[in-house]
Motif scaffolding. Structure first.
Motif, short mmCIF file in Angstrom:
data_model
loop_
_atom_site.label_atom_id
_atom_site.label_comp_id
_atom_site.label_asym_id
_atom_site.label_seq_id
_atom_site.Cartn_x
_atom_site.Cartn_y
_atom_site.Cartn_z
N GLY A 245 0.82 -1.21 0.00
CA GLY A 245 0.00 0.00 0.00
C GLY A 245 0.84 1.25 0.00
N LEU A 246 1.91 1.26 0.78
CA LEU A 246 2.82 2.40 0.80
C LEU A 246 3.42 2.66 -0.58
N VAL A 247 3.90 1.61 -1.21
CA VAL A 247 4.54 1.76 -2.52
C VAL A 247 3.54 2.19 -3.58
N MET A 248 2.33 1.63 -3.55
CA MET A 248 1.32 2.02 -4.54
C MET A 248 0.94 3.49 -4.39
N VAL A 249 0.74 3.94 -3.15
CA VAL A 249 0.39 5.35 -2.93
C VAL A 249 1.52 6.26 -3.38
N LEU A 250 2.75 5.95 -2.98
CA LEU A 250 3.89 6.81 -3.32
C LEU A 250 4.17 6.80 -4.82
N MET A 251 4.07 5.65 -5.46
CA MET A 251 4.29 5.59 -6.90
C MET A 251 3.23 6.40 -7.64
N SER A 252 1.98 6.28 -7.20
CA SER A 252 0.90 7.05 -7.82
C SER A 252 1.14 8.54 -7.67
N GLU A 253 1.55 8.96 -6.49
CA GLU A 253 1.75 10.39 -6.25
C GLU A 253 2.96 10.92 -7.01
N ILE A 254 4.03 10.15 -7.09
CA ILE A 254 5.20 10.57 -7.85
C ILE A 254 4.87 10.66 -9.33
N CYS A 255 4.07 9.71 -9.83
CA CYS A 255 3.63 9.79 -11.24
C CYS A 255 2.80 11.06 -11.46
N ARG A 256 1.97 11.44 -10.49
CA ARG A 256 1.19 12.67 -10.61
C ARG A 256 2.11 13.89 -10.67
N ILE A 257 3.10 13.92 -9.79
CA ILE A 257 4.03 15.05 -9.73
C ILE A 257 4.74 15.23 -11.06
N VAL A 258 5.22 14.12 -11.62
CA VAL A 258 5.94 14.18 -12.90
C VAL A 258 5.01 14.55 -14.05
N LYS A 259 3.84 13.93 -14.07
CA LYS A 259 2.91 14.11 -15.19
C LYS A 259 2.28 15.50 -15.19
N HIS A 260 2.06 16.06 -14.00
CA HIS A 260 1.34 17.33 -13.90
C HIS A 260 2.23 18.47 -13.39
N ASP A 261 3.48 18.46 -13.79
CA ASP A 261 4.40 19.57 -13.53
C ASP A 261 4.45 20.00 -12.07
N GLY A 262 4.60 19.04 -11.18
CA GLY A 262 4.83 19.36 -9.79
C GLY A 262 3.60 19.47 -8.92
N LYS A 263 2.43 19.16 -9.44
CA LYS A 263 1.22 19.21 -8.61
C LYS A 263 1.16 17.99 -7.69
N ILE A 264 0.76 18.24 -6.45
CA ILE A 264 0.70 17.19 -5.42
C ILE A 264 -0.70 17.15 -4.83
N ASN A 265 -1.23 15.93 -4.70
CA ASN A 265 -2.48 15.75 -3.97
C ASN A 265 -2.43 14.40 -3.26
N LEU A 266 -1.56 14.33 -2.27
CA LEU A 266 -1.35 13.09 -1.53
C LEU A 266 -2.64 12.61 -0.88
N VAL A 267 -3.42 13.53 -0.36
CA VAL A 267 -4.67 13.15 0.32
C VAL A 267 -5.62 12.46 -0.65
N GLU A 268 -5.77 13.02 -1.84
CA GLU A 268 -6.65 12.42 -2.84
C GLU A 268 -6.20 11.00 -3.17
N THR A 269 -4.89 10.81 -3.32
CA THR A 269 -4.37 9.49 -3.65
C THR A 269 -4.65 8.50 -2.53
N VAL A 270 -4.39 8.89 -1.28
CA VAL A 270 -4.63 7.99 -0.15
C VAL A 270 -6.12 7.67 -0.03
N VAL A 271 -6.98 8.68 -0.14
CA VAL A 271 -8.42 8.47 -0.05
C VAL A 271 -8.88 7.51 -1.13
N SER A 272 -8.45 7.75 -2.36
CA SER A 272 -8.86 6.89 -3.48
C SER A 272 -8.44 5.45 -3.26
N MET A 273 -7.19 5.25 -2.85
CA MET A 273 -6.69 3.89 -2.65
C MET A 273 -7.38 3.22 -1.46
#
Length: 312
Positions: A245-273
């Motif tokens: 679960g830790l790796v899936m959340v972090l990988m998802s969030e890092i992919c978001r950061i890279v794909k969306h030019d530095g945007k972060i929404n860790l809470v959304e990722t954790v809630v969704s997962m």
């Protein structure tokens, strides 16, 4: 207007929830300030804001779960839909339990296997081939030796695994995890040789080291640069998703950061997962690990931060 104590309490709880599990994004230059805020405490509160946030996320997931989860008992097959749905199949000893998890709009970003048995080798490679998987992450269990994976991936010397020819072509272990590369081919006319990588993380049922997780994610994203429904990542973890679960959340969030030019929404990722599987991020301590890891990621340039910071 507010007329009763109960109404006031409701408004207070609604405001707290909006602040702690809101849907807004942050940018990388803001995250250190957000981090410092979240590890702190409100006046007259014995809990950090991260601990309060985890309680709200858990409460939210309790009501939402069941509608968003795609759970399949048995191997995932061709009947997986595009709306995060999976065919429920009868469990047998030769078929692992699977859970299909969406992330960042990809309905099949991850296929999580909670168990595998020695006689599933052919079924395993069938799953890999049908789902066009390129990557697998495996976390060790106390009962498994270091090379337990060989029994279902195929022997090191290579050879036939049911209707598949499988060969281990490369193996390395230099950053706290093992990386194995396999070539495989189905025994059918016109079948082409394909490549599959397994990333094996030891750990004996404890949370992986933060730096090791970042190294693991960096290696995986170098091999498979993005999350995709077309090429889901397989994950095997017998710890009830406590580590994966830790790796899936972090990988998802890092992919978001890279794909969306530095945007972060860790809470959304954790809630969704967590809405999909309750054991993902199972404690406030794990949520803190997520905050710690993302802070380390955005503060370290170069090898981990392959994104344009001009938006900052």
């Amino acid at each position: 207007m507010v007329q009763t104590k109960e109404q006031y309490k409701y408004l207070h709880e609604a405001l707290a929830e909006a602040l702690l599990i809101g849907t807004h994004h942050w940018v990388t230059r803001q995250f250190e300030s957000i981090y410092n805020l979240m590890i702190g405490k409100d006046i007259e509160s014995s809990k950090t804001r991260i601990e309060q946030q985890f309680e709200l996320i858990t409460k939210s997931a309790y009501y939402a779960r069941g509608q968003n989860a795609a759970i399949a008992t048995g191997l995932v097959n061709d009947h997986i839909g595009t709306q995060n749905e999976a065919m429920i199949m009868k469990a047998t000893e030769s078929k692992p339990q699977c859970i299909v998890l969406s992330a960042l709009g990809e309905s099949r970003a991850f296929i999580a296997l909670t168990s595998l048995h020695d006689d599933t080798a052919e079924n395993f490679w069938s799953l890999v081939g049908k789902q066009a998987c390129k990557t697998m992450i495996e976390f060790s269990n106390r009962s498994e030796g270091l090379h337990k994976a060989d029994t279902y991936l195929g022997q090191k010397k290579g050879g036939r695994v049911g209707r598949y020819y499988v060969t281990l072509t490369e193996e390395s272990n230099d950053r706290g995890f093992e990386e194995r590369t396999y070539s495989y081919k189905e025994d059918t006319k016109g079948s082409s040789l394909k490549t599959f990588k397994q990333f094996y993380m030891p750990g004996m049922n404890k949370d992986p080291d933060r730096q090791c997780m970042l190294d693991l994610i960096e290696a995986i994203l170098t091999w498979q640069s993005q999350l995709s429904t077309d090429t889901p990542i397989l994950i095997k973890d017998g710890s009830n998703f406590h580590r994966s679960g830790l790796v899936m959340v972090l990988m998802s969030e890092i992919c978001r950061i890279v794909k969306h030019d530095g945007k972060i929404n860790l809470v959304e990722t954790v809630v969704s997962m967590k809405h999909q599987e309750k054991h993902i991020i199972h404690s406030a301590a794990q949520l803190r690990i997520c905050y710690d890891a993302i802070l380390a990621y955005v503060q370290k340039p170069g090898i981990y931060q392959n994104l344009c910071l001009s938006t900052e």
